[in-house]
Write an enzyme that holds these catalytic residues in place. Structure first.
Site, PDB file in Angstrom:
ATOM      1  N   ARG A  49       0.286  -1.601  -0.276  1.00 37.46           N
ATOM      2  CA  ARG A  49      -0.017  -0.204  -0.235  1.00 37.46           C
ATOM      3  C   ARG A  49       0.327   1.689  -0.044  1.00 37.46           C
ATOM      4  NH1 ARG A  49      -2.663  -3.691   1.915  1.00 37.46           N
ATOM      5  NH2 ARG A  49      -1.194  -4.740   2.496  1.00 37.46           N
ATOM      6  N   THR A  50       1.851   1.601   0.947  1.00 39.05           N
ATOM      7  CA  THR A  50       2.726   2.247   1.230  1.00 39.05           C
ATOM      8  C   THR A  50       3.649   2.909  -0.320  1.00 39.05           C
ATOM      9  OG1 THR A  50       2.802   2.127   2.773  1.00 39.05           O
ATOM     10  CG2 THR A  50       4.674   3.750   2.978  1.00 39.05           C
ATOM     11  N   LYS A  78      26.170  -4.326  -3.028  1.00 36.39           N
ATOM     12  CA  LYS A  78      27.707  -4.488  -2.888  1.00 36.39           C
ATOM     13  C   LYS A  78      28.579  -3.431  -1.361  1.00 36.39           C
ATOM     14  CE  LYS A  78      28.044  -3.458  -7.552  1.00 36.39           C
ATOM     15  NZ  LYS A  78      27.548  -1.915  -8.417  1.00 36.39           N
ATOM     16  N   ARG A  99      11.685   3.594   3.850  1.00 37.08           N
ATOM     17  CA  ARG A  99      11.442   2.866   4.678  1.00 37.08           C
ATOM     18  C   ARG A  99      12.281   2.255   5.335  1.00 37.08           C
ATOM     19  NH1 ARG A  99       5.662  -1.039   4.314  1.00 37.08           N
ATOM     20  NH2 ARG A  99       5.368   0.839   5.210  1.00 37.08           N
ATOM     21  N   HIS A 127       5.176   5.996  12.134  1.00 37.50           N
ATOM     22  CA  HIS A 127       4.982   5.752  10.085  1.00 37.50           C
ATOM     23  C   HIS A 127       3.895   6.891  10.098  1.00 37.50           C
ATOM     24  CE1 HIS A 127       3.432   4.139   6.378  1.00 37.50           C
ATOM     25  NE2 HIS A 127       3.035   2.923   6.578  1.00 37.50           N
TER      26      HIS A 127
HETATM   27  C1  NCD Z   1       2.059  -0.702   7.722  1.00 38.57           C
HETATM   28  C2  NCD Z   1       3.484  -0.818   8.679  1.00 38.57           C
HETATM   29  O1  NCD Z   1       3.907  -1.135   7.153  1.00 38.57           O
HETATM   30  O2  NCD Z   1       3.657  -0.410   8.912  1.00 38.57           O
HETATM   31  N1  NCD Z   1       1.283  -1.769   6.839  1.00 38.57           N
HETATM   32  C3  NCD Z   1       1.123  -0.325   6.782  1.00 38.57           C
HETATM   33  O3  NCD Z   1       1.510   1.036   6.324  1.00 38.57           O
HETATM   34  N2  NCD Z   1      -0.140   0.128   5.400  1.00 38.57           N
HETATM   35  C4  NCD Z   1       1.833  -1.652   8.952  1.00 38.57           C
HETATM   36  C5  NCD Z   1       2.088  -3.229   9.174  1.00 38.57           C
HETATM   37  O4  NCD Z   1       2.977  -4.261   8.335  1.00 38.57           O
HETATM   38  O5  NCD Z   1       1.268  -4.364   9.994  1.00 38.57           O
END
Ligand code: NCD
Length: 297
Positions: A49-50, A78, A99, A127
């Protein structure tokens, strides 16, 4: 706003302006004022999703993408350091979405980069863009956040979505109940912080009873952050939302989830009209469009 690293960087007024802009961007074609700009998405942890909603948001705004498809295709294999990778990407792109499994990695990137950095999840820490989507969804579906009774259920120890959301809800004046196994409770320091900053008294419970709840927000057990994966499976089975656990709930209760869901929500619950998590995921696009417009504009 230059960087969006933690929900603590966000003021209520700014968040409210993002919700308003997201409403506008969701209802009419987006202006292409950011055409020609470049957004880099650096994902060192899995994402559906993100990553995809940032890509969609960028496409709808006319922004071009610079994406490492998989860490395995980059010089990271590397042995290139995160510091060097950020410095290089900062020289190419106008904004970096990152991320990374390491807590504090997004802050490090923001300190290194000249361009804005958006945290798309740093380990179990924060997040913030997910929280803005969560708050936007509550506000859109319930017409308010202040005074809503929100129960956060699941892995409150390791889930970054929960850490950010608790702060965001407290900032907007919601009433909060935390429901989790004893082993997965929210860190005390976060509870003290919201009490001190916003006067929020958070209720702690280990009962799956949602009678006076307006919003039930569930997350999965963050198995990848456990030392013992068998413990994760055991705890998962104890805290599962079923049709039975929703008996006695308000008719207008809504159930949200950042997704992915694994086994913490029984499949038959998906058919309930209380479930709004797929709609919540869709709002990721207008909310991230609004964030990119502000940060890159
Ligand atoms: C979440 C995350 O990556 O923290 N997912 C997201 O970004 N929608 C939730 C999760 O992984 O449980």
């Amino acid at each position: 706003m230059k960087d969006l690293v933690s929900i603590r960087d966000v003021e209520k007024r700014w968040a409210t302006s993002i919700f308003k802009l997201a409403d506008e961007l969701d209802s009419k074609p987006a202006p292409r004022k950011l055409a020609g700009k470049v957004l880099s998405t650096l994902f060192f942890e899995p994402s559906t999703r993100t990553r995809l909603s940032f890509h969609t948001a960028a496409a709808r705004l006319g922004i071009s993408l610079l994406d490492i498809e998989s860490v395995g295709d980059s010089s990271i294999v590397k042995g290139e350091s995160l510091v060097d990778t950020i410095k290089i990407v900062d020289g190419y792109a106008d904004c970096i979405v990152i991320r990374h499994p390491l807590e504090g990695s997004a802050r490090l990137a923001a300190d290194l980069a000249q361009h804005p950095v958006i945290n798309a999840g740093d380990g179990g820490n924060q997040h913030p863009t997910q929280t803005l989507i969560d708050l936007y969804t509550m506000n859109r579906l319930k017409k308010k956040i202040s005074g809503l009774h929100v129960s956060l259920v699941g892995d409150l120890k390791y889930a970054r979505t929960m850490h950010s959301l608790l702060y965001g809800l407290a900032m907007f004046g919601a009433e909060i109940t935390l429901v989790s196994p004893k082993e997965l409770q929210m860190e005390k320091a976060i509870l003290e912080e919201v009490k001190e900053k916003f006067g929020t008294k958070v209720r702690i419970s280990n009962e799956m009873n949602f009678r006076d709840c307006d919003v039930l927000y569930v997350c999965r057990i963050q198995k990848e952050r456990f030392a013992d994966p068998y413990e994760a499976v055991r705890l998962q089975q104890e805290f599962r939302i079923t049709l039975e656990s929703l008996k006695g709930a308000k008719d207008d209760l809504i159930i949200l989830h950042p997704l992915p869901k694994v086994d913490e929500i029984a499949p038959e619950v998906d058919r309930s009209e209380k479930v709004r998590y797929f709609e919540q995921a869709r709002y990721g696009v207008p909310v991230r469009m609004a964030i990119l417009s502000d940060v890159m504009g």
